[in-house]
Design a protein around this motif. Sequence first.
Motif, PDB file in Angstrom:
ATOM      1  N   HIS A 189       0.860  -1.186   0.000  1.00 28.80           N
ATOM      2  CA  HIS A 189       0.000   0.000   0.000  1.00 28.80           C
ATOM      3  C   HIS A 189       0.894   1.233   0.000  1.00 28.80           C
ATOM      4  O   HIS A 189       2.121   1.121   0.119  1.00 28.80           O
ATOM      5  CB  HIS A 189      -0.977  -0.002   1.184  1.00 28.80           C
ATOM      6  CG  HIS A 189      -0.352  -0.252   2.538  1.00 28.80           C
ATOM      7  ND1 HIS A 189      -1.068  -0.238   3.691  1.00 28.80           N
ATOM      8  CD2 HIS A 189       0.935  -0.504   2.911  1.00 28.80           C
ATOM      9  CE1 HIS A 189      -0.261  -0.474   4.724  1.00 28.80           C
ATOM     10  NE2 HIS A 189       0.953  -0.637   4.263  1.00 28.80           N
ATOM     11  N   SER A 191       0.729   3.481   2.248  1.00 29.82           N
ATOM     12  CA  SER A 191       0.846   3.975   3.627  1.00 29.82           C
ATOM     13  C   SER A 191       2.280   4.095   4.152  1.00 29.82           C
ATOM     14  O   SER A 191       2.533   4.953   4.999  1.00 29.82           O
ATOM     15  CB  SER A 191      -0.017   3.131   4.567  1.00 29.82           C
ATOM     16  OG  SER A 191      -1.362   3.189   4.150  1.00 29.82           O
ATOM     17  N   ARG A 215       0.200  -6.638  -4.739  1.00 24.39           N
ATOM     18  CA  ARG A 215      -0.324  -7.705  -3.876  1.00 24.39           C
ATOM     19  C   ARG A 215      -0.459  -8.972  -4.712  1.00 24.39           C
ATOM     20  O   ARG A 215      -0.697  -8.878  -5.921  1.00 24.39           O
ATOM     21  CB  ARG A 215      -1.688  -7.319  -3.291  1.00 24.39           C
ATOM     22  CG  ARG A 215      -1.571  -6.180  -2.297  1.00 24.39           C
ATOM     23  CD  ARG A 215      -2.876  -5.874  -1.613  1.00 24.39           C
ATOM     24  NE  ARG A 215      -2.790  -4.554  -1.006  1.00 24.39           N
ATOM     25  CZ  ARG A 215      -3.782  -3.925  -0.408  1.00 24.39           C
ATOM     26  NH1 ARG A 215      -4.969  -4.509  -0.327  1.00 24.39           N
ATOM     27  NH2 ARG A 215      -3.613  -2.741   0.108  1.00 24.39           N
ATOM     28  N   GLN A 229      -2.525   3.333  -5.806  1.00 23.21           N
ATOM     29  CA  GLN A 229      -3.274   3.953  -4.711  1.00 23.21           C
ATOM     30  C   GLN A 229      -2.875   5.407  -4.596  1.00 23.21           C
ATOM     31  O   GLN A 229      -1.802   5.806  -5.061  1.00 23.21           O
ATOM     32  CB  GLN A 229      -2.910   3.288  -3.373  1.00 23.21           C
ATOM     33  CG  GLN A 229      -3.573   1.962  -3.125  1.00 23.21           C
ATOM     34  CD  GLN A 229      -3.364   1.494  -1.687  1.00 23.21           C
ATOM     35  OE1 GLN A 229      -2.439   1.925  -0.997  1.00 23.21           O
ATOM     36  NE2 GLN A 229      -4.221   0.599  -1.241  1.00 23.21           N
ATOM     37  N   GLU A 231      -2.495   8.017  -1.371  1.00 21.46           N
ATOM     38  CA  GLU A 231      -2.531   8.121   0.078  1.00 21.46           C
ATOM     39  C   GLU A 231      -2.562   9.596   0.445  1.00 21.46           C
ATOM     40  O   GLU A 231      -1.900  10.410  -0.195  1.00 21.46           O
ATOM     41  CB  GLU A 231      -1.225   7.514   0.612  1.00 21.46           C
ATOM     42  CG  GLU A 231      -1.175   7.340   2.087  1.00 21.46           C
ATOM     43  CD  GLU A 231      -1.757   5.997   2.506  1.00 21.46           C
ATOM     44  OE1 GLU A 231      -2.084   5.179   1.619  1.00 21.46           O
ATOM     45  OE2 GLU A 231      -1.875   5.766   3.722  1.00 21.46           O
ATOM     46  N   GLY A 313     -10.143   3.483   2.176  1.00 21.06           N
ATOM     47  CA  GLY A 313     -10.103   3.409   3.630  1.00 21.06           C
ATOM     48  C   GLY A 313      -9.558   4.709   4.195  1.00 21.06           C
ATOM     49  O   GLY A 313      -8.849   5.448   3.506  1.00 21.06           O
ATOM     50  N   PHE A 337      -5.888   8.742   4.567  1.00 26.27           N
ATOM     51  CA  PHE A 337      -6.844   7.994   3.740  1.00 26.27           C
ATOM     52  C   PHE A 337      -6.081   7.366   2.590  1.00 26.27           C
ATOM     53  O   PHE A 337      -4.963   7.782   2.258  1.00 26.27           O
ATOM     54  CB  PHE A 337      -7.964   8.911   3.200  1.00 26.27           C
ATOM     55  CG  PHE A 337      -7.461  10.063   2.374  1.00 26.27           C
ATOM     56  CD1 PHE A 337      -7.223   9.911   1.011  1.00 26.27           C
ATOM     57  CD2 PHE A 337      -7.219  11.302   2.959  1.00 26.27           C
ATOM     58  CE1 PHE A 337      -6.750  10.971   0.252  1.00 26.27           C
ATOM     59  CE2 PHE A 337      -6.741  12.363   2.195  1.00 26.27           C
ATOM     60  CZ  PHE A 337      -6.514  12.198   0.846  1.00 26.27           C
ATOM     61  N   GLY A 338      -6.665   6.341   1.987  1.00 21.84           N
ATOM     62  CA  GLY A 338      -6.029   5.710   0.834  1.00 21.84           C
ATOM     63  C   GLY A 338      -7.092   5.106  -0.059  1.00 21.84           C
ATOM     64  O   GLY A 338      -8.035   4.484   0.441  1.00 21.84           O
TER      65      GLY A 338
HETATM   66  N1  PHE Z   1      -3.528   1.423   3.292  1.00 22.45           N
HETATM   67  C1  PHE Z   1      -4.905   1.016   3.347  1.00 22.45           C
HETATM   68  C2  PHE Z   1      -5.133  -0.112   2.335  1.00 22.45           C
HETATM   69  O1  PHE Z   1      -4.345  -0.254   1.449  1.00 22.45           O
HETATM   70  C3  PHE Z   1      -5.848   2.143   3.060  1.00 22.45           C
HETATM   71  C4  PHE Z   1      -5.790   3.205   4.107  1.00 22.45           C
HETATM   72  C5  PHE Z   1      -4.915   4.248   3.996  1.00 22.45           C
HETATM   73  C6  PHE Z   1      -6.598   3.117   5.222  1.00 22.45           C
HETATM   74  C7  PHE Z   1      -4.872   5.229   4.959  1.00 22.45           C
HETATM   75  C8  PHE Z   1      -6.557   4.081   6.201  1.00 22.45           C
HETATM   76  C9  PHE Z   1      -5.702   5.131   6.064  1.00 22.45           C
HETATM   77  O2  PHE Z   1      -6.076  -0.839   2.422  1.00 22.45           O
END
Ligand code: PHE
Length: 372
Positions: A189, A191, A215, A229, A231, A313, A337-338
């Motif tokens: 991700h 993140s 993934r 994604q 972020e 999310g 958020f992502g």
């Molecule tokens: N990294 C999470 C995912 O890939 C998404 C997410 C990002 C959730 C930031 C909360 C905050 O599912």
Amino acid sequence: MSGPNTDYDPVEVDALKPEEVEAARDAALAAIAQAADLADLKQVRTAHTGDRSPLALANREIGALPPQARKEAGQRVGQARGAVGKALAERQVVLEAEHEERMLVEETVDVTLPTDRLPRGARHPLTTGAEHIADIFVAMGWEVAEGPVIEAEWLNFDALNLGPDHPARTMQDTFWTDPEDHGLVLRTHTSPVQARTMLTRTPPIYVVCPGRVFRTDEYDATHSPVFHQVEGLAIDEGISMAHLKGTLDHFAAAMFGEGISTRFRPSFFPFTEPSAEVDLVCFVCRGAQVVTTADGVETCRTCRGEGWIEWGGCGVVNPRVLTACGVDSERYSGFAFGMGIDRTLMFRHGIEDMRELFEGDVRFTTAFGTEL
Ligand code: PHE
């Protein structure tokens, strides 16, 4: 009776005097010799052999002469006209040859020159899409952050409160790089860019990070082992869930149109607390769950009659993550958020098969032109 009775008629016609005919012929020959190209020669031809040319006029005058004088004058004019005609024909041949030669040189096609014939492609919608998203945030004063796709396991998981035994590690099917104990993964991700940013910067932090993630998913119409994604991370004093909601509502409206807002559903991510799934008002039926078509009222296909579309999310950054990344969690709070860029583009453009985004068919890319 006066004077001898000859049949000589002293009518004199100037145009037929030998010197006049000669002068007209010489002028014509000189002009012919000087004609530089076919267009020039055409003008010379008209001027010196046309109806109003001196030699044509002279020719016409012959009839006015007494019969005895006609022959001589006729011969003179005839010879002059013949000479001019011949000179014209010869010059014509020379100039035509020159013209042809020039065309061959000027119109030569150099087949070794680089050609422009290859159809031009267009920038990929994922590239322009990621830029468009970044622009929305840059316009709010955010910065764009980037991170590596081969990421330290610690940043991809541990720093984000996903300890080695955390069950959530298995939520994201990870590509590990050899040898496994090197602790390097293809990031699952975006993140870890949160963690990197917090470790290297001091708050306030407002960053958005679009990027490629991996993934071990099947490759089918809705999954791909590589996807994208975006972020977002905001760390400042007094940041709350309300700021997150306002930011995502603005993002949704900028992306999908005025009036398209978001809703939160409770969820869990180890790196945010509280956490939520974020849904988007369906931008086709605008939440109505149905659309009106020529055949009547139909269930909205974009949201499958839900009125909402799952988007990503989000949550308030877990204080444990702030602490792990060196941010004073007493003073600062933040949200993150992502969401999937691929999914976002699929909604936005009605792309039914995710593979179209990855197969590199130039016809697909070109259809988007430079538009998102
Ligand atoms: N990294 C999470 C995912 O890939 C998404 C997410 C990002 C959730 C930031 C909360 C905050 O599912």
